[in-house]
Design a protein around this motif. Structure first.
Motif, PDB file in Angstrom:
ATOM      1  N   GLY A  46     -10.315  -8.066  12.430  1.00  0.00           N
ATOM      2  CA  GLY A  46     -11.224  -9.043  13.021  1.00  0.00           C
ATOM      3  C   GLY A  46     -11.645 -10.118  12.038  1.00  0.00           C
ATOM      4  N   LEU A  47     -11.985  -9.709  10.812  1.00  0.00           N
ATOM      5  CA  LEU A  47     -12.438 -10.679   9.816  1.00  0.00           C
ATOM      6  C   LEU A  47     -11.336 -11.663   9.458  1.00  0.00           C
ATOM      7  CD1 LEU A  47     -14.696  -8.663   7.317  1.00  0.00           C
ATOM      8  CD2 LEU A  47     -15.219  -9.611   9.573  1.00  0.00           C
ATOM      9  N   ASN A  48     -10.089 -11.167   9.364  1.00  0.00           N
ATOM     10  CA  ASN A  48      -8.977 -12.059   9.031  1.00  0.00           C
ATOM     11  C   ASN A  48      -8.699 -13.078  10.132  1.00  0.00           C
ATOM     12  OD1 ASN A  48      -8.347 -11.055   6.445  1.00  0.00           O
ATOM     13  ND2 ASN A  48      -7.172  -9.361   7.315  1.00  0.00           N
ATOM     14  N   ILE A  49      -9.259 -12.829  11.317  1.00  0.00           N
ATOM     15  CA  ILE A  49      -9.138 -13.774  12.421  1.00  0.00           C
ATOM     16  C   ILE A  49     -10.300 -14.777  12.411  1.00  0.00           C
ATOM     17  CG2 ILE A  49      -9.209 -13.982  14.963  1.00  0.00           C
ATOM     18  CD1 ILE A  49      -7.810 -11.219  15.073  1.00  0.00           C
ATOM     19  N   LEU A  50     -11.482 -14.350  11.892  1.00  0.00           N
ATOM     20  CA  LEU A  50     -12.697 -15.160  11.963  1.00  0.00           C
ATOM     21  C   LEU A  50     -12.695 -16.326  10.965  1.00  0.00           C
ATOM     22  CD1 LEU A  50     -15.531 -12.473  12.283  1.00  0.00           C
ATOM     23  CD2 LEU A  50     -14.608 -13.940  14.080  1.00  0.00           C
ATOM     24  N   PRO A  51     -12.901 -17.536  11.417  1.00  0.00           N
ATOM     25  CA  PRO A  51     -13.018 -18.675  10.491  1.00  0.00           C
ATOM     26  C   PRO A  51     -14.222 -18.537   9.554  1.00  0.00           C
ATOM     27  CG  PRO A  51     -12.565 -19.432  12.726  1.00  0.00           C
ATOM     28  CD  PRO A  51     -12.861 -17.972  12.818  1.00  0.00           C
ATOM     29  N   SER A  52     -15.335 -17.923  10.027  1.00  0.00           N
ATOM     30  CA  SER A  52     -16.527 -17.787   9.180  1.00  0.00           C
ATOM     31  C   SER A  52     -16.248 -16.938   7.942  1.00  0.00           C
ATOM     32  CB  SER A  52     -17.672 -17.159   9.982  1.00  0.00           C
ATOM     33  OG  SER A  52     -17.306 -15.870  10.446  1.00  0.00           O
ATOM     34  N   TYR A  53     -15.300 -16.011   8.035  1.00  0.00           N
ATOM     35  CA  TYR A  53     -14.905 -15.173   6.895  1.00  0.00           C
ATOM     36  C   TYR A  53     -13.856 -15.881   6.040  1.00  0.00           C
ATOM     37  CZ  TYR A  53     -12.206 -11.490   4.521  1.00  0.00           C
ATOM     38  OH  TYR A  53     -11.511 -10.750   3.596  1.00  0.00           O
ATOM     39  N   THR A  54     -12.812 -16.365   6.662  1.00  0.00           N
ATOM     40  CA  THR A  54     -11.722 -16.985   5.893  1.00  0.00           C
ATOM     41  C   THR A  54     -12.180 -18.266   5.191  1.00  0.00           C
ATOM     42  OG1 THR A  54     -10.960 -18.116   7.896  1.00  0.00           O
ATOM     43  CG2 THR A  54      -9.929 -16.001   7.368  1.00  0.00           C
ATOM     44  N   ASN A  55     -13.073 -19.022   5.842  1.00  0.00           N
ATOM     45  CA  ASN A  55     -13.567 -20.257   5.225  1.00  0.00           C
ATOM     46  C   ASN A  55     -14.564 -19.962   4.104  1.00  0.00           C
ATOM     47  OD1 ASN A  55     -12.020 -21.744   7.012  1.00  0.00           O
ATOM     48  ND2 ASN A  55     -13.700 -22.101   8.446  1.00  0.00           N
ATOM     49  N   TYR A  56     -15.362 -18.903   4.269  1.00  0.00           N
ATOM     50  CA  TYR A  56     -16.359 -18.570   3.247  1.00  0.00           C
ATOM     51  C   TYR A  56     -15.691 -18.237   1.915  1.00  0.00           C
ATOM     52  CZ  TYR A  56     -20.292 -16.264   0.918  1.00  0.00           C
ATOM     53  OH  TYR A  56     -21.277 -15.912   0.012  1.00  0.00           O
ATOM     54  N   PHE A  57     -14.605 -17.465   1.977  1.00  0.00           N
ATOM     55  CA  PHE A  57     -13.904 -17.071   0.755  1.00  0.00           C
ATOM     56  C   PHE A  57     -12.744 -18.014   0.400  1.00  0.00           C
ATOM     57  CE2 PHE A  57     -15.738 -12.917   2.060  1.00  0.00           C
ATOM     58  CZ  PHE A  57     -16.438 -12.635   0.901  1.00  0.00           C
ATOM     59  N   VAL A  58     -12.485 -19.020   1.257  1.00  0.00           N
ATOM     60  CA  VAL A  58     -11.400 -19.979   1.046  1.00  0.00           C
ATOM     61  C   VAL A  58     -10.091 -19.225   0.737  1.00  0.00           C
ATOM     62  CG1 VAL A  58     -10.734 -22.142  -0.065  1.00  0.00           C
ATOM     63  CG2 VAL A  58     -13.147 -21.487  -0.009  1.00  0.00           C
ATOM     64  N   GLY A 163     -13.422   4.859  15.014  1.00  0.00           N
ATOM     65  CA  GLY A 163     -13.962   3.862  14.098  1.00  0.00           C
ATOM     66  C   GLY A 163     -13.409   2.479  14.378  1.00  0.00           C
ATOM     67  N   ALA A 164     -12.105   2.421  14.681  1.00  0.00           N
ATOM     68  CA  ALA A 164     -11.468   1.134  14.958  1.00  0.00           C
ATOM     69  C   ALA A 164     -12.050   0.476  16.210  1.00  0.00           C
ATOM     70  CB  ALA A 164      -9.966   1.332  15.110  1.00  0.00           C
ATOM     71  N   LEU A 165     -12.319   1.279  17.243  1.00  0.00           N
ATOM     72  CA  LEU A 165     -12.896   0.739  18.472  1.00  0.00           C
ATOM     73  C   LEU A 165     -14.290   0.180  18.229  1.00  0.00           C
ATOM     74  CD1 LEU A 165     -11.933   3.132  21.414  1.00  0.00           C
ATOM     75  CD2 LEU A 165     -11.675   0.656  21.343  1.00  0.00           C
ATOM     76  N   VAL A 166     -15.092   0.921  17.468  1.00  0.00           N
ATOM     77  CA  VAL A 166     -16.439   0.452  17.150  1.00  0.00           C
ATOM     78  C   VAL A 166     -16.367  -0.882  16.407  1.00  0.00           C
ATOM     79  CG1 VAL A 166     -18.545   0.954  15.827  1.00  0.00           C
ATOM     80  CG2 VAL A 166     -17.417   2.782  17.113  1.00  0.00           C
ATOM     81  N   ALA A 167     -15.484  -0.957  15.406  1.00  0.00           N
ATOM     82  CA  ALA A 167     -15.345  -2.188  14.623  1.00  0.00           C
ATOM     83  C   ALA A 167     -14.831  -3.340  15.482  1.00  0.00           C
ATOM     84  CB  ALA A 167     -14.404  -1.957  13.448  1.00  0.00           C
ATOM     85  N   ALA A 168     -13.864  -3.050  16.354  1.00  0.00           N
ATOM     86  CA  ALA A 168     -13.316  -4.098  17.209  1.00  0.00           C
ATOM     87  C   ALA A 168     -14.385  -4.675  18.123  1.00  0.00           C
ATOM     88  CB  ALA A 168     -12.150  -3.543  18.033  1.00  0.00           C
ATOM     89  N   GLY A 169     -15.234  -3.786  18.672  1.00  0.00           N
ATOM     90  CA  GLY A 169     -16.313  -4.247  19.537  1.00  0.00           C
ATOM     91  C   GLY A 169     -17.350  -5.061  18.779  1.00  0.00           C
ATOM     92  N   ILE A 170     -17.687  -4.608  17.567  1.00  0.00           N
ATOM     93  CA  ILE A 170     -18.698  -5.321  16.770  1.00  0.00           C
ATOM     94  C   ILE A 170     -18.186  -6.693  16.329  1.00  0.00           C
ATOM     95  CG2 ILE A 170     -19.957  -5.293  14.572  1.00  0.00           C
ATOM     96  CD1 ILE A 170     -20.260  -2.275  14.920  1.00  0.00           C
ATOM     97  N   THR A 171     -16.939  -6.748  15.829  1.00  0.00           N
ATOM     98  CA  THR A 171     -16.410  -8.047  15.379  1.00  0.00           C
ATOM     99  C   THR A 171     -16.221  -9.009  16.555  1.00  0.00           C
ATOM    100  OG1 THR A 171     -14.169  -7.109  15.448  1.00  0.00           O
ATOM    101  CG2 THR A 171     -15.276  -7.184  13.307  1.00  0.00           C
ATOM    102  N   LEU A 172     -15.915  -8.464  17.738  1.00  0.00           N
ATOM    103  CA  LEU A 172     -15.827  -9.319  18.921  1.00  0.00           C
ATOM    104  C   LEU A 172     -17.204  -9.876  19.266  1.00  0.00           C
ATOM    105  CD1 LEU A 172     -14.241 -10.501  21.303  1.00  0.00           C
ATOM    106  CD2 LEU A 172     -14.658  -8.361  22.542  1.00  0.00           C
ATOM    107  N   GLY A 173     -18.242  -9.028  19.116  1.00  0.00           N
ATOM    108  CA  GLY A 173     -19.603  -9.466  19.429  1.00  0.00           C
ATOM    109  C   GLY A 173     -20.158 -10.470  18.440  1.00  0.00           C
TER     110      GLY A 173
END
Length: 519
Positions: A46-58, A163-173
């Motif tokens: 999820g994080l590797n998809i999120l611009p807020s993560y990829t842009n923060y660490f450039v 664990g993966a389902l919980v993370a997927a739901g949280i990153t989607l939210g």
């Protein structure tokens, strides 16, 4: 109702009388490593998809791989000490310290200010997860009753998808949040499984095999009764299991086996066990699942699905599908056997990889003219691939290695499996984004080719362990069982009988002869 169960460690235990409820607690506590790891894979997806993560660490492809793969650096070093810690401190204390270290890593990861801090946090997290995971796998295999061991130990790794389902739901939210908490919040929630494990530890007993090896015989017998017969110390199954353990550990002591890691290479039989137990860790991480486990966004992009929210939704659906398949695979391993389940899974994986490669090539040759049927067909096969992986490797990774290892090398051997997994995963998680970026669809054909080699090794090397206790598996490697009692499952099903009085007398004589300590 809770009964005090002596543990011979600093962590006390008050154990429920019901064997079924106790089995549920055992599984829940030992899920920590797989749930944490599953959460991590899905979260990083999820994080590797999120611009807020990829842009923060450039991030570049190389730093994306470093951020993602750094957990395996800790996982690489954790196994070097986890087997020794589990053998000397006890299985439960090792789980506790691993969970505590994992929580420290989670807090550091959540507070990360730059790539260096993020990477260090994930190294700490990986070390703790490796320690608790190795101890948890060994503990569960040694403590769970044999008739449910395939389900108990197999489900341990199935919690990866919980664990993966919980993370997927949280990153989607959190995916549409504008602040850095879009990725910090999922990082913080990663610690929930370790916290749950620490809270459950006081309500489960210590491994009976560890207790016998330390010389705590009465305590071990009580644990066997609690985990097999609702606390009935005189139950025929309890007596049979107890005597098998005492006889086998006495044999290992008499032939000079120690708990030193060098024991894994000392004899031809030990080396054979080790060489069968180590490859599942390697096979499971190079089978091809790393692409979808950590870089689903890049995989979906090669198939033509580029919207980040759609990719996050696909992550949720994928993990739910894999959980269903993993439970089905556990049933196959329990009823059909470990080796046939692995062979079936591997054949299906090879087929899917070559189909995915072909469909991805068709899309890459004409992305603008690709039909929706081609795009969604490719995605469908990707989902099938992950499901087929879950059928075999998800339950077998934690179930099979401790079964083929005898007591003196079990903790260190499982640590070796984890070491091999993390060493290979460290390399493959790092190079996958680079490979997908440089050779795109060809990665699937490369992966499918080495999966064929893995299939041949499984067919040649693996032995079947279904329906046997850990002590009875010795006969598959050493040509004989080291105990005079009938096989436990034969006694449990009423096909064999034991003379309880004679067995009690034999146990008393053996315990008296062994003294208070086996070492």
């Amino acid at each position: 109702m809770l009964t005090r169960s002596p543990t011979a460690t600093w962590i006390p235990a008050w154990v429920p009388k019901s064997t079924i409820f106790l089995s549920f607690l055992l599984m829940t506590c030992s899920m920590v490593q797989s749930a944490t790891t599953g959460y991590d894979g899905s979260m990083m997806n999820g994080l590797n998809i999120l611009p807020s993560y990829t842009n923060y660490f450039v991030l570049s492809p190389a730093t994306t791989g470093l951020n993602t793969a750094s957990i395996f650096i800790g996982g690489f070093f954790g196994p070097l000490v986890s087997g020794i810690i589990s053998d000397h401190l006890g299985r439960r204390p090792a789980i506790f310290w691993g969970s505590a270290i994992t929580l420290v890593g989670v807090l550091l990861q959540t507070a990360a200010q730059d790539i260096a801090m993020f990477v260090i946090a994930r190294i700490v997290l990986g070390f703790g997860a490796a320690l608790s995971g190795i101890a948890g796998g060994v503990y569960l295999s040694e403590t769970f009753p044999s008739q449910w061991r395939a389900w108990g130990v197999g489900m341990l790794n199935n919690f990866y998808y919980v664990g993966a389902l919980v993370a997927a739901g949280i990153t989607l939210g959190t995916g549409q949040w504008a602040s850095t908490w879009a990725w910090r919040a999922p990082s913080l929630f990663q610690g929930i499984f370790s916290l749950m494990c620490i809270l459950i530890l006081p309500f489960i007993p210590e491994s009976p095999r560890w207790l016998v090896h330390q010389g705590y015989y009465d305590e071990a017998r009580l644990v066997i009764a609690q985990t097999n017969a609702n606390g009935d110390l005189t139950h025929p199954v309890v007596l049979t299991v107890y005597k098998e353990i005492i006889d086998t550990l006495r044999f290992e002591k008499e032939v000079g086996r120690t708990m030193h890691p060098k024991e894994m290479f000392k004899t031809p039989v030990a080396r054979k066990r080790f060489l069968i137990a180590i490859p599942p860790g390697i096979f499971s991480c190079i089978a091809g699942n790393i692409i979808a486990s950590y870089y689903l966004g890049a995989e979906l992009t090669t198939a033509g699905i580029t919207d980040s929210i759609q990719q996050l939704k696909a992550n949720v659906v994928l993990n739910a599908w894999c959980l269903v398949c993993a439970v089905g695979g556990t049933s196959l391993a329990s009823n059909w056997g470990r080796k046939p389940t692995a062979i079936l899974s591997q054949v299906l994986l090879i087929t899917c990889l070559f189909i995915i490669g072909g469909l991805s090539k068709m899309y890459a040759d004409n992305p603008n003219g690709a039909s929706s049927a081609l795009v969604y067909g490719d995605v469908a096969v990707m989902f099938l691939f992950q499901g087929f992986y879950s059928i075999g490797w998800t339950p077998l990774l934690t179930l099979y290695p401790p079964e083929v290892l005898n007591y003196s090398i079990r903790a260190n051997g499982v640590a070796g499996t984890s070491f091999a997994l993390n060493a290979f995963a460290l390399v493959f998680v790092f190079i996958m984004p680079i490979g997908l970026n440089n050779i795109t669809w060809k990665m699937y054909f490369v992966n499918g080719s080495w999966d064929i080699v893995i299939l041949g090794m499984i067919m040649y090397w693996w032995v079947e362990t279904k329906g046997k206790t850990l002590e009875e598996i010795d006969a598959l490697f050493e040509g004989e069982k080291h105990s005079s009692v009938p096989d436990v499952e034969m006694v449990r099903k009423g096909r064999e009988q034991i003379d309880a009085k004679d067995v009690e007398q034999e146990i008393s004589i053996e315990v008296e002869g062994l003294g208070r300590k086996l070492e």
